[in-house]
Design a protein around this motif. Structure first.
Motif, short mmCIF file in Angstrom:
data_model
loop_
_atom_site.label_atom_id
_atom_site.label_comp_id
_atom_site.label_asym_id
_atom_site.label_seq_id
_atom_site.Cartn_x
_atom_site.Cartn_y
_atom_site.Cartn_z
N GLY A 173 0.77 -1.23 0.00
CA GLY A 173 0.00 0.00 0.00
C GLY A 173 0.80 1.28 0.00
N GLY A 174 2.11 1.20 0.05
CA GLY A 174 2.93 2.41 0.10
C GLY A 174 3.91 2.50 -1.06
N PHE A 175 4.34 3.70 -1.35
CA PHE A 175 5.33 3.95 -2.40
C PHE A 175 6.61 3.18 -2.08
CE2 PHE A 175 9.04 6.43 -3.80
CZ PHE A 175 8.80 6.49 -5.17
N ALA A 176 7.11 2.42 -3.06
CA ALA A 176 8.30 1.60 -2.84
C ALA A 176 9.45 1.94 -3.76
CB ALA A 176 7.94 0.12 -3.00
N GLY A 177 9.17 2.61 -4.88
CA GLY A 177 10.24 2.95 -5.80
C GLY A 177 9.70 3.40 -7.14
N TYR A 178 10.62 3.70 -8.03
CA TYR A 178 10.23 4.15 -9.36
C TYR A 178 11.31 3.77 -10.36
CZ TYR A 178 13.47 8.14 -9.00
OH TYR A 178 14.58 8.93 -8.88
N GLY A 179 10.91 3.78 -11.62
CA GLY A 179 11.85 3.52 -12.69
C GLY A 179 11.37 4.17 -13.96
N TYR A 180 12.30 4.44 -14.82
CA TYR A 180 11.94 5.01 -16.12
C TYR A 180 13.00 4.64 -17.14
CZ TYR A 180 15.25 8.72 -14.82
OH TYR A 180 16.37 9.42 -14.42
N ALA A 181 12.63 4.79 -18.39
CA ALA A 181 13.57 4.65 -19.49
C ALA A 181 13.63 5.99 -20.19
CB ALA A 181 13.14 3.56 -20.45
#
Length: 185
Positions: A65-73
């Protein structure tokens, strides 16, 4: 949803404060990025908007239920001849390490970029001693193609940079049908 399930979705402007906070921690306290000054939320919003406006994938992960990370290209390099190659970026909150968040984010980026017609993905891993990032990329089919010794300097020390590469889709076996995204110039 079962506890421990990683949920991915496209990032929105509402995610930028959490993204900016995680990245600020990385800039301040670690060497995965060679940026010295943590960008504020307004700058992170500008960076996010630039990528998504050009069609690049930008994803957030939630765990329990909580923000854990992010990714992008994003673009690997600015020259038009590199338009079928992307560079991946993944950041995971430290308390979520080892729980499948990084793998889920990176796999989603691989899948999205392959579906968009990109042919190569490159990982530029700041601090060559970041064995967790290297191992994650290896598990998802990346191979080390080079190590630049002392390429960056942060926290009063010289840092190696590992470059890894993975083919997407047909890789170099066929010519691309056209540009994958509206290439930023």
């Amino acid at each position: 949803m079962e506890p421990g399930t990683v949920v991915l979705r496209a990032a929105t402007a509402d995610d930028i404060p959490a993204i900016a906070a995680l990245y600020a921690d990385e800039v301040r306290d670690h060497v995965a990025t060679y940026e010295y000054d943590a960008p504020d939320a307004a700058e992170m919003l500008r960076r996010w908007r630039h990528l998504v406006d050009h069609g690049f994938p930008y994803v957030v992960a939630h765990l329990d239920g909580g923000f854990a990370g992010y990714g992008y290209a994003g673009p690997y390099r600015g020259r038009i001849g590199y338009q079928w190659t992307v560079e991946d970026t993944v950041y995971v909150r430290p308390d979520c390490h080892g729980r499948g968040v990084g793998r889920a984010l990176l796999q989603r980026l691989i899948d999205d970029c392959a579906a968009m017609g990109f042919r190569q993905m490159v990982a530029v891993i700041g601090d060559g001693s970041n064995s967790a990032s290297v191992a994650l990329h290896e598990r998802l089919g990346f191979q080390t193609v080079g190590v630049f010794r002392g390429l960056g300097r942060k926290q009063e020390r010289w840092l190696d940079t590992v470059q890894m590469q993975r083919a997407l889709g047909d890789g170099v076996a066929t010519a691309p049908a056209g540009p994958a995204v509206n290439w930023p110039r």
